[in-house]
Design an enzyme around this catalytic site. Sequence first.
Site, short mmCIF file in Angstrom:
data_model
loop_
_atom_site.label_atom_id
_atom_site.label_comp_id
_atom_site.label_asym_id
_atom_site.label_seq_id
_atom_site.Cartn_x
_atom_site.Cartn_y
_atom_site.Cartn_z
N HIS A 10 0.84 -1.20 0.00
CA HIS A 10 0.00 0.00 0.00
C HIS A 10 0.88 1.25 0.00
O HIS A 10 2.08 1.18 0.26
CB HIS A 10 -0.95 0.02 1.21
CG HIS A 10 -0.27 0.06 2.54
ND1 HIS A 10 -0.14 -1.04 3.35
CD2 HIS A 10 0.32 1.08 3.19
CE1 HIS A 10 0.49 -0.71 4.45
NE2 HIS A 10 0.80 0.58 4.38
C1 T46 Z 1 4.10 0.80 6.96
C2 T46 Z 1 4.50 -0.50 7.53
C3 T46 Z 1 5.91 -0.52 8.02
C4 T46 Z 1 -4.12 -0.35 13.22
O1 T46 Z 1 -5.20 -0.66 13.78
N1 T46 Z 1 -3.37 0.70 13.68
C5 T46 Z 1 -2.21 1.07 13.13
O2 T46 Z 1 -1.58 2.04 13.58
C6 T46 Z 1 -1.71 0.30 12.01
C7 T46 Z 1 -0.38 0.66 11.34
C8 T46 Z 1 -2.45 -0.76 11.57
N2 T46 Z 1 -3.62 -1.09 12.17
C9 T46 Z 1 -4.38 -2.23 11.67
C10 T46 Z 1 -4.94 -2.06 10.28
C11 T46 Z 1 -4.93 -3.47 9.72
O3 T46 Z 1 -6.11 -4.12 10.07
O4 T46 Z 1 -3.51 -3.37 11.61
C12 T46 Z 1 -3.76 -4.14 10.44
C13 T46 Z 1 -2.52 -4.24 9.60
O5 T46 Z 1 -2.17 -2.91 9.20
P1 T46 Z 1 -1.38 -2.58 7.85
O6 T46 Z 1 -2.02 -3.22 6.69
O7 T46 Z 1 -1.25 -1.10 7.82
O8 T46 Z 1 0.03 -3.27 8.16
P2 T46 Z 1 1.37 -3.33 7.34
O9 T46 Z 1 2.32 -4.08 8.21
O10 T46 Z 1 1.15 -3.85 5.98
O11 T46 Z 1 1.88 -1.80 7.17
C14 T46 Z 1 2.24 -0.98 8.26
C15 T46 Z 1 1.86 0.48 7.97
O12 T46 Z 1 0.52 0.62 7.60
C16 T46 Z 1 2.67 1.04 6.84
O13 T46 Z 1 2.40 2.42 6.67
O14 T46 Z 1 4.92 1.54 6.43
O15 T46 Z 1 3.62 -1.02 8.54
#
Ligand code: T46
Length: 132
Positions: free
Chosen positions: A48
């Site tokens: 993303h």
């Molecule tokens: C990035 C990398 C390094 C939350 O509820 N709160 C939060 O602060 C975050 C970051 C995520 N979430 C929830 C949303 C999703 O249901 O946790 C789940 C996984 O989140 P996400 O798809 O964002 O996870 P990653 O590991 O793919 O990405 C994250 C960051 O979004 C991203 O900006 O740089 O970690």
Amino acid sequence: MEAKLINFKEIGNPSTGILIAIEQMKEVPFEIKRVYYLFDCHIRRGFHAHKKLKQVAIAINGSCKILLDDGTNKEIVLLNKKNQGLFIEGGTWREMYDFSADCVLMVIADSLYDEQDYIRDYQEFINFYRKS
Ligand code: T46
């Protein structure tokens, strides 16, 4: 694209222990609103971009790779130093992978979590951000 790596100042030394302090508008170029961290990661993640979010990612233990894509250029950054952070601005597609078993990836962000700030479809990202 050139990855923006930030080297943090270490206080102390290996015989006494090392401390790194990170303050908003100093070591990171924004006001800090959120800190989160990832560990026990076994699969490729990310896939993303964010519209506005600014972040600094630090492998505070172990290592991982981050693919950065601005719509035109791609770059792979290895994070494996406790004293180094990767600044990632909005408009950058990212994928994290090759996590070592002991990797702890800490992320400092300038905004609270907001799903509306995500672009999770690559073609949509390209349409928004491809330069040229
Ligand atoms: C990035 C990398 C390094 C939350 O509820 N709160 C939060 O602060 C975050 C970051 C995520 N979430 C929830 C949303 C999703 O249901 O946790 C789940 C996984 O989140 P996400 O798809 O964002 O996870 P990653 O590991 O793919 O990405 C994250 C960051 O979004 C991203 O900006 O740089 O970690």
